[in-house]
Design an enzyme around this catalytic site. Structure first.
Site, PDB file in Angstrom:
ATOM      1  N   CYS A  21      -1.292  15.620 -13.254  1.00 46.11           N
ATOM      2  CA  CYS A  21      -1.743  14.075 -12.424  1.00 46.11           C
ATOM      3  C   CYS A  21      -2.407  14.558 -12.110  1.00 46.11           C
ATOM      4  O   CYS A  21      -3.513  13.310 -11.473  1.00 46.11           O
ATOM      5  CB  CYS A  21      -0.183  14.923 -10.872  1.00 46.11           C
ATOM      6  SG  CYS A  21      -0.264  13.739 -10.048  1.00 46.11           S
ATOM      7  N   CYS A  26      -1.870  10.965 -12.587  1.00 46.26           N
ATOM      8  CA  CYS A  26      -1.845  10.212 -11.529  1.00 46.26           C
ATOM      9  C   CYS A  26      -3.479   9.870 -10.159  1.00 46.26           C
ATOM     10  O   CYS A  26      -3.201   8.747 -10.790  1.00 46.26           O
ATOM     11  CB  CYS A  26      -0.571  10.291 -10.322  1.00 46.26           C
ATOM     12  SG  CYS A  26       0.231  11.527 -11.326  1.00 46.26           S
ATOM     13  N   LYS A  29      -6.161   7.956 -12.164  1.00 45.61           N
ATOM     14  CA  LYS A  29      -5.593   6.934 -12.262  1.00 45.61           C
ATOM     15  C   LYS A  29      -5.675   5.855 -11.089  1.00 45.61           C
ATOM     16  O   LYS A  29      -5.783   4.318 -11.092  1.00 45.61           O
ATOM     17  CB  LYS A  29      -4.211   6.917 -13.047  1.00 45.61           C
ATOM     18  CG  LYS A  29      -3.267   5.202 -13.653  1.00 45.61           C
ATOM     19  CD  LYS A  29      -2.008   5.499 -13.321  1.00 45.61           C
ATOM     20  CE  LYS A  29      -1.485   6.221 -12.914  1.00 45.61           C
ATOM     21  NZ  LYS A  29       0.422   6.071 -13.412  1.00 45.61           N
ATOM     22  N   TYR A 155       5.338   2.541 -18.245  1.00 42.54           N
ATOM     23  CA  TYR A 155       4.098   2.003 -17.126  1.00 42.54           C
ATOM     24  C   TYR A 155       2.318   2.256 -17.392  1.00 42.54           C
ATOM     25  O   TYR A 155       2.308   2.549 -16.817  1.00 42.54           O
ATOM     26  CB  TYR A 155       4.456   3.290 -16.346  1.00 42.54           C
ATOM     27  CG  TYR A 155       4.432   4.683 -16.018  1.00 42.54           C
ATOM     28  CD1 TYR A 155       3.445   5.952 -15.394  1.00 42.54           C
ATOM     29  CD2 TYR A 155       5.164   5.884 -16.641  1.00 42.54           C
ATOM     30  CE1 TYR A 155       3.698   6.637 -15.562  1.00 42.54           C
ATOM     31  CE2 TYR A 155       4.983   6.935 -16.658  1.00 42.54           C
ATOM     32  CZ  TYR A 155       4.556   7.675 -16.658  1.00 42.54           C
ATOM     33  OH  TYR A 155       3.657   8.758 -16.709  1.00 42.54           O
ATOM     34  N   GLU A 159      -0.145   0.666 -16.849  1.00 44.02           N
ATOM     35  CA  GLU A 159      -0.994   0.152 -15.457  1.00 44.02           C
ATOM     36  C   GLU A 159      -2.555   0.547 -15.808  1.00 44.02           C
ATOM     37  O   GLU A 159      -3.560  -0.255 -15.355  1.00 44.02           O
ATOM     38  CB  GLU A 159      -0.631   1.854 -15.196  1.00 44.02           C
ATOM     39  CG  GLU A 159       0.045   1.977 -13.933  1.00 44.02           C
ATOM     40  CD  GLU A 159       0.253   3.308 -13.482  1.00 44.02           C
ATOM     41  OE1 GLU A 159       1.194   3.748 -12.882  1.00 44.02           O
ATOM     42  OE2 GLU A 159       0.176   3.877 -14.384  1.00 44.02           O
ATOM     43  N   HIS A 413       6.436  -7.416  12.499  1.00 46.08           N
ATOM     44  CA  HIS A 413       6.569  -8.564  12.112  1.00 46.08           C
ATOM     45  C   HIS A 413       4.730  -8.674  12.630  1.00 46.08           C
ATOM     46  O   HIS A 413       4.274  -8.605  13.667  1.00 46.08           O
ATOM     47  CB  HIS A 413       6.902 -10.102  12.533  1.00 46.08           C
ATOM     48  CG  HIS A 413       7.263 -11.249  12.505  1.00 46.08           C
ATOM     49  ND1 HIS A 413       7.024 -12.321  10.839  1.00 46.08           N
ATOM     50  CD2 HIS A 413       6.360 -12.085  13.230  1.00 46.08           C
ATOM     51  CE1 HIS A 413       6.651 -13.420  11.343  1.00 46.08           C
ATOM     52  NE2 HIS A 413       5.828 -13.562  12.005  1.00 46.08           N
ATOM     53  N   GLU A 418       9.322  -6.598   5.740  1.00 47.01           N
ATOM     54  CA  GLU A 418      10.272  -6.531   7.162  1.00 47.01           C
ATOM     55  C   GLU A 418      11.449  -7.949   6.323  1.00 47.01           C
ATOM     56  O   GLU A 418      12.053  -7.928   7.027  1.00 47.01           O
ATOM     57  CB  GLU A 418       9.811  -7.408   7.996  1.00 47.01           C
ATOM     58  CG  GLU A 418       8.781  -9.189   7.735  1.00 47.01           C
ATOM     59  CD  GLU A 418       8.846  -9.663   8.859  1.00 47.01           C
ATOM     60  OE1 GLU A 418       9.549 -10.434   9.948  1.00 47.01           O
ATOM     61  OE2 GLU A 418       7.796 -10.337   8.928  1.00 47.01           O
TER      62      GLU A 418
END
Length: 429
Positions: A21, A26, A29, A155, A159, A413, A418
């Site tokens: 990682c 991760c 990346k 993935y 990616e 908002h 939301e």
């Protein structure tokens, strides 16, 4: 954690502290994802009144700055271990027997041994496979290619296709199946494919590469239908296998599965009673936070007299494609098999930012609810910062939140998030 609970601990790592990682996964990346997105940010800035002069990109600078950050993190991990009085063995280490290891010629014995060696990229043994690179290599390229082909549909493939495309590389993604991102919700898979094509990534499904040929100007990929694809660099992102090679498991009674994963019980104990394993090497969920949770559970149970366990039922995850995927809980297809009645709430819209930029990018959100109990089962999203948004839903689902709880939550908002608390009407089918 084991050391903090009072255990005398050693850790053997022959390459780099922090594992996949931190070093070739991760963290670098996501740094590359940040870097690859600036081209769109520059283009979008014009609609907001900014005058952007000519821009240029320096791959070597991004790569080297990434290397400096990874080195900084390596140092942090080393200091954390040293401050916990953990002895670091910086050499290849393997089993001599259940209680004994050899590390750089030195014999090391331990009452308990934990295997957490992770996984490694897999490249199928086709003719010319030696000309392909893996995700490990992508972080250290000498220069960017003009054309690149990514082979794979998980993935990592998606990616890196986004990263390279964002950095200006002509990018193809080739996958043997009819749709990539197997295991993700069908709507997510469909929408991400459409969004990647909008960004100029060429997708070729139902295509299997049978041979790679090297020539002076690049490489040729030969498919099983004898079609040829010319490219400068080919990345194979075709999965990861448990990293059990050269561990000396033959000297033990530790069993592995057909895929090479170490077989463990619910306490992570292997078939050798004093040897344990966790993380990618047991191939349950190849995600760093899952391995961390398993490590904490192991330490709690073995050294702190606590019933450590990991709940695998609602693992949140994110794919840093562009736009991002965030998801927690079962897919719609899985939910229909798990629950007698479900309701689907969904929304598709253009993000507020792009109402002015004109960029044709779609955000998609989906909630799945158990109709009988009103409990929230899962949440899925495609859009900017999807991982940041879905993390909160992982808490809600783990805590047992209901759709009624969502409905009475006041929205912030104007935000993208939301939309999740303003979806009132279920999908008709």
């Amino acid at each position: 954690m084991a050391a903090e609970f009072g255990a005398k601990v050693g850790i053997a790592e022959e390459n780099y502290l922090g594992g996949t990682c931190v070093n070739v996964g991760c963290v670098p990346k996501k740094l590359f994802v940040y870097g690859s997105h600036f081209a769109e940010e520059f283009a979008d800035a014009v609609a907001y009144g900014w005058s952007i002069e000519e821009t240029s990109f320096d791959w070597a600078l991004l790569r080297d700055n990434k290397n400096k950050e990874i080195s900084r993190l390596n140092g942090i991990y080393e200091r954390l271990l040293q401050n916990s009085n953990v002895e670091i063995l910086s050499a290849h280490t393997q089993f001599l027997d259940h209680h004994t290891l050899t590390s750089n010629g030195t014999r090391v014995s331990a009452e308990k041994i934990l295997i957490a060696t992770g996984s490694t990229p897999f490249v199928p043994p086709i003719p010319g496979s030696e000309y392909a690179v893996t995700s490990n290599d992508m972080f250290y390229l000498d220069q960017l290619p003009e054309r690149m082909t990514v082979v794979g549909g998980g993935y990592i493939a998606v990616e890196f296709a986004g990263i390279m495309n964002g950095l200006g590389v002509e990018t193809n993604l080739v996958y043997r199946g009819s749709k990539f991102l197997r295991g993700f919700d069908q709507d997510i898979r469909r929408i991400v494919a459409r969004e990647l094509e909008k960004k100029g990534i060429q997708l070729q499904f139902n295509t299997t590469i049978s041979k790679i040929e090297k020539h002076r100007k690049g490489v040729s990929l030969i498919s099983d239908t004898r079609d040829t694809l010319e490219t400068d660099l080919v990345l194979y992102a075709t999965g990861r296998n448990p990293h059990v090679q050269s561990l000396g498991l033959v000297n033990t009674q530790i069993q592995t599965s057909a895929t090479g994963a170490i077989v463990v019980d619910e306490t992570y104990q292997t078939t050798a009673t004093n040897v344990f394993a966790l993380g990618d090497v047991i191939d349950r969920a190849q995600l760093t936070p899952v391995a961390i949770a398993e490590g904490l559970a192991f330490a709690q149970r073995q050294f702190n007299h606590q019933p450590g366990f990991v709940d695998y039922s609602a693992i949140p995850t994110c794919v840093f494609c562009q736009p991002n995927i965030g998801t927690v809980g079962p897919t719609e297809e899985e939910a229909r098999n798990l629950y007698s009645q479900i309701e689907i709430f969904e929304s598709t819209f253009k993000p507020m930012k792009h109402t002015m930029t004109g960029r044709n990018e779609t955000t998609y959100m989906k909630l799945i609810v158990d109709s009988i109990t009103d409990r929230l089962i899962s949440a899925h999203m495609v859009g900017p910062e999807a991982g940041e948004i879905i993390q909160g839903f992982a808490v809600a689902i783990t805590a047992g939140a209901t759709k009624a709880d969502m409905d009475r939550t006041i929205a912030i908002h104007p935000t993208t998030a939301e939309e999740f608390v303003t979806m009132r009407d279920p999908r008709s089918n």
